[in-house]
Motif scaffolding. Structure first.
Motif, mmCIF file in Angstrom:
data_model
loop_
_atom_site.group_PDB
_atom_site.id
_atom_site.type_symbol
_atom_site.label_atom_id
_atom_site.label_comp_id
_atom_site.label_asym_id
_atom_site.label_seq_id
_atom_site.Cartn_x
_atom_site.Cartn_y
_atom_site.Cartn_z
ATOM 1 N N ILE A 12 0.939 -1.347 0.014
ATOM 2 C CA ILE A 12 -0.210 -0.030 -0.095
ATOM 3 C C ILE A 12 0.834 1.299 0.100
ATOM 4 C CG2 ILE A 12 -0.252 0.281 2.582
ATOM 5 C CD1 ILE A 12 -3.042 0.581 -0.258
ATOM 6 N N VAL A 13 2.037 1.234 0.679
ATOM 7 C CA VAL A 13 2.955 2.412 0.781
ATOM 8 C C VAL A 13 3.377 2.801 -0.788
ATOM 9 C CG1 VAL A 13 5.018 3.320 1.742
ATOM 10 C CG2 VAL A 13 3.276 2.139 3.224
ATOM 11 N N HIS A 14 3.881 1.657 -1.339
ATOM 12 C CA HIS A 14 4.536 1.897 -2.614
ATOM 13 C C HIS A 14 3.541 2.177 -3.542
ATOM 14 C CE1 HIS A 14 8.670 1.471 -1.733
ATOM 15 N NE2 HIS A 14 8.390 0.802 -0.613
ATOM 16 N N ALA A 15 2.158 1.541 -3.575
ATOM 17 C CA ALA A 15 1.306 1.966 -4.567
ATOM 18 C C ALA A 15 0.915 3.346 -4.486
ATOM 19 C CB ALA A 15 0.067 1.075 -4.548
ATOM 20 N N ALA A 16 0.884 3.903 -2.992
ATOM 21 C CA ALA A 16 0.409 5.415 -2.832
ATOM 22 C C ALA A 16 2.049 6.093 -3.355
ATOM 23 C CB ALA A 16 0.422 5.679 -1.430
ATOM 24 N N HIS A 17 3.037 5.564 -3.080
ATOM 25 C CA HIS A 17 4.177 6.345 -3.513
ATOM 26 C C HIS A 17 4.317 6.480 -5.039
ATOM 27 C CE1 HIS A 17 8.342 7.776 -3.745
ATOM 28 N NE2 HIS A 17 8.621 6.501 -4.257
ATOM 29 N N ARG A 18 3.826 5.571 -5.809
ATOM 30 C CA ARG A 18 4.151 5.391 -7.311
ATOM 31 C C ARG A 18 2.667 6.236 -7.734
ATOM 32 N NH1 ARG A 18 4.659 -0.198 -6.442
ATOM 33 N NH2 ARG A 18 2.597 -0.249 -7.251
ATOM 34 N N SER A 19 1.852 6.833 -6.921
ATOM 35 C CA SER A 19 0.457 7.410 -7.189
ATOM 36 C C SER A 19 -0.093 6.701 -8.324
ATOM 37 C CB SER A 19 0.844 8.782 -7.549
ATOM 38 O OG SER A 19 -0.554 9.371 -7.577
ATOM 39 N N GLU A 20 -0.195 5.286 -8.074
ATOM 40 C CA GLU A 20 -1.158 4.505 -9.125
ATOM 41 C C GLU A 20 -2.685 5.006 -8.961
ATOM 42 O OE1 GLU A 20 0.123 2.169 -10.743
ATOM 43 O OE2 GLU A 20 1.972 1.864 -9.997
ATOM 44 N N ASN A 21 -3.012 4.947 -10.243
ATOM 45 C CA ASN A 21 -4.409 5.612 -10.342
ATOM 46 C C ASN A 21 -5.514 4.788 -10.218
ATOM 47 O OD1 ASN A 21 -5.987 7.931 -10.946
ATOM 48 N ND2 ASN A 21 -6.219 7.148 -13.130
ATOM 49 N N ILE A 22 -5.472 4.386 -8.868
ATOM 50 C CA ILE A 22 -6.368 3.291 -8.255
ATOM 51 C C ILE A 22 -7.173 3.748 -6.928
ATOM 52 C CG2 ILE A 22 -5.166 1.363 -9.124
ATOM 53 C CD1 ILE A 22 -4.152 0.797 -6.410
ATOM 54 N N THR A 23 -8.049 3.257 -6.450
ATOM 55 C CA THR A 23 -8.784 3.714 -5.299
ATOM 56 C C THR A 23 -8.979 2.612 -4.436
ATOM 57 O OG1 THR A 23 -10.231 5.192 -6.618
ATOM 58 C CG2 THR A 23 -11.233 4.622 -4.576
ATOM 59 N N THR A 24 -8.382 2.816 -2.982
ATOM 60 C CA THR A 24 -8.534 1.797 -1.997
ATOM 61 C C THR A 24 -9.479 2.003 -0.852
ATOM 62 O OG1 THR A 24 -6.159 1.040 -2.335
ATOM 63 C CG2 THR A 24 -7.018 0.716 -0.228
ATOM 64 N N ILE A 25 -10.381 1.010 -0.814
ATOM 65 C CA ILE A 25 -11.406 1.071 0.482
ATOM 66 C C ILE A 25 -10.616 0.211 1.483
ATOM 67 C CG2 ILE A 25 -13.745 0.923 0.995
ATOM 68 C CD1 ILE A 25 -13.507 2.453 -1.395
ATOM 69 N N PHE A 26 -10.408 0.575 2.575
ATOM 70 C CA PHE A 26 -9.535 0.466 3.750
ATOM 71 C C PHE A 26 -10.431 0.388 4.928
ATOM 72 C CE2 PHE A 26 -6.395 1.606 7.368
ATOM 73 C CZ PHE A 26 -6.274 0.143 7.942
ATOM 74 N N VAL A 27 -10.902 -1.006 5.279
ATOM 75 C CA VAL A 27 -11.801 -1.070 6.339
ATOM 76 C C VAL A 27 -11.063 -1.475 7.781
ATOM 77 C CG1 VAL A 27 -13.913 -2.426 7.197
ATOM 78 C CG2 VAL A 27 -13.574 -2.083 4.545
ATOM 79 N N ASN A 28 -11.149 -0.728 8.636
ATOM 80 C CA ASN A 28 -10.494 -0.828 9.835
ATOM 81 C C ASN A 28 -11.405 -1.129 11.067
ATOM 82 O OD1 ASN A 28 -8.909 -0.648 12.095
ATOM 83 N ND2 ASN A 28 -8.197 1.451 11.796
ATOM 84 N N ASN A 29 -11.211 -2.324 11.361
ATOM 85 C CA ASN A 29 -12.216 -2.575 12.486
ATOM 86 C C ASN A 29 -11.341 -3.175 13.743
ATOM 87 O OD1 ASN A 29 -11.464 -5.166 11.778
ATOM 88 N ND2 ASN A 29 -13.480 -5.766 11.246
ATOM 89 N N ALA A 30 -9.927 -2.832 13.664
ATOM 90 C CA ALA A 30 -9.208 -3.059 14.955
ATOM 91 C C ALA A 30 -8.927 -4.374 15.622
ATOM 92 C CB ALA A 30 -9.553 -2.281 15.875
ATOM 93 N N ILE A 31 -9.326 -5.387 14.384
ATOM 94 C CA ILE A 31 -8.841 -6.896 14.729
ATOM 95 C C ILE A 31 -8.938 -7.556 13.593
ATOM 96 C CG2 ILE A 31 -11.401 -7.509 14.976
ATOM 97 C CD1 ILE A 31 -10.737 -8.672 17.804
ATOM 98 N N TYR A 32 -8.397 -8.873 13.823
ATOM 99 C CA TYR A 32 -8.378 -9.836 12.540
ATOM 100 C C TYR A 32 -9.611 -10.532 12.774
ATOM 101 C CZ TYR A 32 -3.444 -9.437 11.093
ATOM 102 O OH TYR A 32 -2.387 -9.494 10.646
ATOM 103 N N GLY A 33 -10.873 -10.372 11.785
ATOM 104 C CA GLY A 33 -12.146 -11.009 11.979
ATOM 105 C C GLY A 33 -12.284 -12.409 11.701
ATOM 106 N N MET A 34 -11.666 -12.723 10.335
ATOM 107 C CA MET A 34 -12.122 -13.935 9.721
ATOM 108 C C MET A 34 -11.392 -15.045 10.747
ATOM 109 S SD MET A 34 -11.254 -15.508 5.841
ATOM 110 C CE MET A 34 -9.501 -15.544 6.253
#
Lengths: 250, 71
Positions: free
Chosen positions: A105-127
């Motif tokens: 994710i850091v490098h995708a942002a760094h390269r400014s890839e023309n994509i959209t990321t939905i990051f769901v943060n629920n503060a735990i490993y669910g599955m």
């Protein structure tokens, strides 16, 4: 009588496997609605993560791919570069994006890839059964931190949005929550803005969505919303951390 | 006279109760007498005449159970 709310065409009729009250369903709906409203359902390609939302490809009514754990931004990079006319997004949880997938994710942002990321943060490993994630709150009890998370041995919860806002290539960074109807509406606006910037070719966008995990938090769905507000929203403040501005880039 | 109308697709409701918790006019409830095919008590509207059609319930429903109409 006019219909003011009905199921979006952006989602399939498949019933989700998510636990009762899990806010993944709300976030799926917002993404589906935005894709429908922007008229890009036929051009959209999503990349599903590993985690509870691993089966997201059954629910989004657009083309979908699955990626190895944490690697969704890398897969999305390949798809977008081969098919630049398509709308490409990743849908990732915190166990996926904030832990094993941090490099991607850091490098995708760094390269400014023309994509959209939905990051769901629920503060735990669910599955996998409620293990501690890098985003777990200090003192939060999980199956791998039964006495509560201890900062001395595991560090502080990682703030992905604040971190990515420092990356020059990140065009759009915003943190939202889905704990109230008002915040759900704001979350949709942020998701729409990120997709619009992708359509305009402006580069990488990420929306961090504070979400609940009633089952692994050990709370009923309504109490989980309160816990989110009283704990997650205190440590992870909502707001925009970065947005595209014409003047700045002129 | 109701300003709005909510319809529940009770077969796919998981009984989480988020809709009930955000209704500003408190007209929703879990139907404790019914059990749907998933095994949950589904949400239902008990005072349809007081619905204002705000769609708060639909905003919070994770399972797209609710359709909202407004006058």
């Amino acid at each position: 009588m006019a219909v003011v709310f009905q199921k979006t065409r952006g989602l399939t009729d498949v019933e989700t496997h998510y636990c009762p009250g899990c806010t993944h369903g709300i976030i799926h709906r917002l993404v589906g609605e935005v894709l429908e409203e922007l008229g890009v359902l036929d051009e959209a390609i999503g990349v599903a993560p590993v985690g509870c939302s691993v089966l997201a490809y059954n629910y989004f009514n657009c083309d979908m791919s699955e990626a190895a754990h944490g690697r969704a931004p890398a897969v999305a990079t390949g798809i977008k570069r081969l098919l630049p006319e398509n709308v490409v997004f990743t849908y990732q949880g915190d166990g996926d994006l904030a832990s094993i997938g941090t490099a991607e994710i850091v490098h995708a942002a760094h390269r400014s890839e023309n994509i959209t990321t939905i990051f769901v943060n629920n503060a735990i490993y669910g599955m996998t059964g409620g293990q501690m994630a890098p985003t777990t709150m200090i003192g939060q009890r999980t199956t791998t931190s039964p006495y509560g998370r201890d900062a001395a041995t595991t560090g502080m919860p990682i703030k992905i949005s604040e971190m990515l806002a420092q990356v020059p290539g990140a065009t759009f960074v915003e943190r939202v929550a889905v704990n109230t109807p008002g915040n759900v509406r704001k979350a949709k606006k942020a998701i729409k803005r990120a997709f619009e910037l992708q359509l305009a070719g402006k580069g990488f966008g990420i929306i961090e969505v504070l979400s609940t995990c009633p089952t692994n938090w050990g709370l009923d769905p309504v109490k989980a919303l309160r816990w989110l507000e009283d704990n997650l929203m205190v440590y992870y403040p909502l707001g925009n951390f970065r947005d595209y501005q014409e003047v700045e880039n002129a | 006279m109701a300003k709005g109308k909510v319809t529940f697709n009770q077969d796919i409701c998981k009984g989480c109760g988020l809709c009930v918790s955000v209704c500003p006019t408190n007209i929703l409830a879990m139907d404790e007498k019914a059990i749907n095919r998933k095994g949950y008590h589904p949400a239902t509207v008990v005072e349809p005449e007081n619905c204002i059609g705000c769609a708060n319930c639909a905003m919070m429903c994770p399972d797209l159970v609710i359709t909202v109409e407004r006058m």
